[in-house]
Motif scaffolding. Structure first.
Motif, PDB file in Angstrom:
ATOM      1  N   LEU A   1      27.910 100.507  54.418  1.00 12.55           N
ATOM      2  CA  LEU A   1      27.199  99.616  54.588  1.00 12.55           C
ATOM      3  C   LEU A   1      25.995  98.981  55.885  1.00 12.55           C
ATOM      4  O   LEU A   1      25.168  98.947  55.434  1.00 12.55           O
ATOM      5  CB  LEU A   1      28.471  98.299  55.759  1.00 12.55           C
ATOM      6  CG  LEU A   1      27.807  96.884  55.562  1.00 12.55           C
ATOM      7  CD1 LEU A   1      28.002  96.428  53.856  1.00 12.55           C
ATOM      8  CD2 LEU A   1      29.206  96.000  56.239  1.00 12.55           C
ATOM      9  N   GLY A   2      25.520 100.138  57.092  1.00 15.92           N
ATOM     10  CA  GLY A   2      24.635  99.431  57.036  1.00 15.92           C
ATOM     11  C   GLY A   2      25.054 100.542  58.706  1.00 15.92           C
ATOM     12  O   GLY A   2      25.683 101.160  58.810  1.00 15.92           O
ATOM     13  N   TYR A   3      23.605  99.730  59.559  1.00 10.12           N
ATOM     14  CA  TYR A   3      24.153 100.996  60.849  1.00 10.12           C
ATOM     15  C   TYR A   3      23.900  99.272  62.599  1.00 10.12           C
ATOM     16  O   TYR A   3      23.862  98.631  62.082  1.00 10.12           O
ATOM     17  CB  TYR A   3      22.628 101.871  61.269  1.00 10.12           C
ATOM     18  CG  TYR A   3      22.728 102.665  59.815  1.00 10.12           C
ATOM     19  CD1 TYR A   3      23.309 103.800  60.362  1.00 10.12           C
ATOM     20  CD2 TYR A   3      21.882 102.296  58.681  1.00 10.12           C
ATOM     21  CE1 TYR A   3      23.089 104.696  59.514  1.00 10.12           C
ATOM     22  CE2 TYR A   3      21.961 103.190  57.320  1.00 10.12           C
ATOM     23  CZ  TYR A   3      22.935 104.259  58.058  1.00 10.12           C
ATOM     24  OH  TYR A   3      22.068 105.189  56.969  1.00 10.12           O
ATOM     25  N   THR A   4      24.296 100.516  63.362  1.00  6.73           N
ATOM     26  CA  THR A   4      24.910  99.113  64.556  1.00  6.73           C
ATOM     27  C   THR A   4      24.307 100.059  65.558  1.00  6.73           C
ATOM     28  O   THR A   4      24.317 101.368  65.994  1.00  6.73           O
ATOM     29  CB  THR A   4      25.885  98.202  64.128  1.00  6.73           C
ATOM     30  OG1 THR A   4      25.830  97.026  65.835  1.00  6.73           O
ATOM     31  CG2 THR A   4      26.883  98.980  64.739  1.00  6.73           C
ATOM     32  N   CYS A   5      24.204  99.619  66.792  1.00  6.15           N
ATOM     33  CA  CYS A   5      24.133 100.065  68.083  1.00  6.15           C
ATOM     34  C   CYS A   5      25.128 100.596  68.891  1.00  6.15           C
ATOM     35  O   CYS A   5      26.646  99.157  68.628  1.00  6.15           O
ATOM     36  CB  CYS A   5      23.395  99.195  69.681  1.00  6.15           C
ATOM     37  SG  CYS A   5      21.484  98.394  68.672  1.00  6.15           S
ATOM     38  N   ALA A   6      26.209 101.140  69.470  1.00  5.94           N
ATOM     39  CA  ALA A   6      27.258 101.768  70.296  1.00  5.94           C
ATOM     40  C   ALA A   6      27.088 101.812  71.263  1.00  5.94           C
ATOM     41  O   ALA A   6      25.379 102.680  71.765  1.00  5.94           O
ATOM     42  CB  ALA A   6      28.356 102.723  68.899  1.00  5.94           C
TER      43      ALA A   6
END
Length: 250
Positions: free
Chosen positions: A131-136
Motif C-alpha cells: 500500500l505504501g510506506y511510513t515511519c516507525a
C-alpha cells in the motif's frame, strides 16, 4: 496519496491528507473506497496509527553500520523477529518505560505497509501488494536483549512500535534519507539505499514464510547510531517524504 486513520467526534475513519486538510474516505485503503467531499482541518482530529496490524515483522541488522556497531557479522539472510499488535503506538503517543528495563533505545526505521494478502510472492511481483510506506520506531529494551538470548522480549512491550503519522505511496523506498532525533539532537542519519536487503526482496522472502495480511507492517531495519533514552525525552523519526513520527518517553 497520503493515507491517515483518525478519530473525529468519536468516529474512526480513514482519510487522504492534503497539506493541512484531511479528505474523509468512505471505506478503507485496504479495500474499496471513495473520497468524499467532507474535509476536516488536520488539527481538529486525533491521528491514530495509520492502520491496524496483525503483526509487525521486523528485520534486524539490515544496515552494515548497525551490524558493525554491535560487532556482529553482516547477515547473509534476513534476521527476523515479530512485534505483537499490542505494541502499536500512534504519532504523539507516549512510550511506556518498563520497570524492568535500565536502557531504552530508539531505532529509526522505514516501514512497509502491506495492502493486500500476500503469500508466495516473487520479487518481480511485489509492487501491487504494497500500500505504501511510513515511519516507525523499533523501541528496544536493550539491556534485556542479551539476557534473554533472543530479541522478541526486549522489543515487544506495549507501546514499543510507534508508527505513522501517515502512509504514503508517493515515495521511492530505495533512496530515502532517514534520521532520528532525541530532544532535537540528530543521533542517526542514513539513507534507505544502504539497506542490505531491499524492500522487494523482504516482502517476497517473508511472504514465502508467512502470509502477510492487509495492514501488516514490515520494519526494514535501523542504521547505526542508536543509544539510550530517558523519562521525559522526545524522540522523532524523520524519513524523506514520510513526515515526522514524534513520541515522548513516559
Amino acid at each position: 496519496m497520503k493515507y491517515v486513520r483518525f478519530s473525529y467526534h468519536n468516529t474512526i475513519s480513514y482519510g487522504i491528507l492534503e497539506e493541512n486538510t484531511i479528505k474523509v474516505l468512505e471505506g478503507s485503503p485496504f479495500g474499496e473506497y471513495t473520497i468524499t467531499e467532507t474535509a476536516i482541518p488536520r488539527e481538529k482530529v486525533q491521528l491514530l496509527t495509520p492502520c491496524d496490524f496483525s503483526k509487525a515483522v521486523c528485520i534486524g541488522l539490515n544496515y552494515i553500520d548497525h551490524a558493525l556497531e554491535f560487532q556482529l557479522p553482516i547477515p547473509t539472510e534476513p534476521v527476523v523477529f515479530i512485534k505483537p499488535s499490542t505494541s502499536a503506538l500512534a504519532h504523539l503517543g507516549t512510550v511506556q518505560y518498563p520497570k524492568q528495563c535500565n536502557r531504552l533505545d530508539y531505532e529509526a526505521e522505514l516501514a512497509i505497509v502491506i495492502g493486500k494478502k500476500a503469500k508466495d510472492v516473487e520479487v518481480a511481483d511485489v509492487g501491487p501488494y504494497i500500500l505504501g510506506y511510513t515511519c516507525a520506531n523499533d523501541i528496544t529494551a536493550r539491556d534485556l536483549q542479551p539476557k534473554q538470548g533472543q530479541w522478541t522480549v526486549a522489543k515487544s512491550f506495549d507501546t514499543f512500535c510507534p508508527f505513522g503519522p501517515f502512509i504514503s505511496d508517493e515515495v521511492d523506498p530505495s533512496n530515502l534519507s532517514i534520521e532520528s532525533r532525541v530532544n532535537g539532537k540528530t543521533l542517526q542519519k542514513s539513507n534507505s539505499s544502504n539497506l542490505i536487503f531491499g524492500v522487494p526482496f523482504l516482502v517476497s522472502y517473508l511472504s514465502k514464510i508467512m502470509t502477510l495480511l492487509p495492514g501488516d507492517i514490515i520494519l526494514t531495519g535501523t542504521p547505526g547510531g542508536i543509544s539510550g533514552m530517558h523519562h521525559g525525552d522526545t524522540v522523532e523519526i524523520i524519513i524523506e517524504g514520510l513526515g515526522v513520527l514524534k513520541n515522548t518517553i513516559g
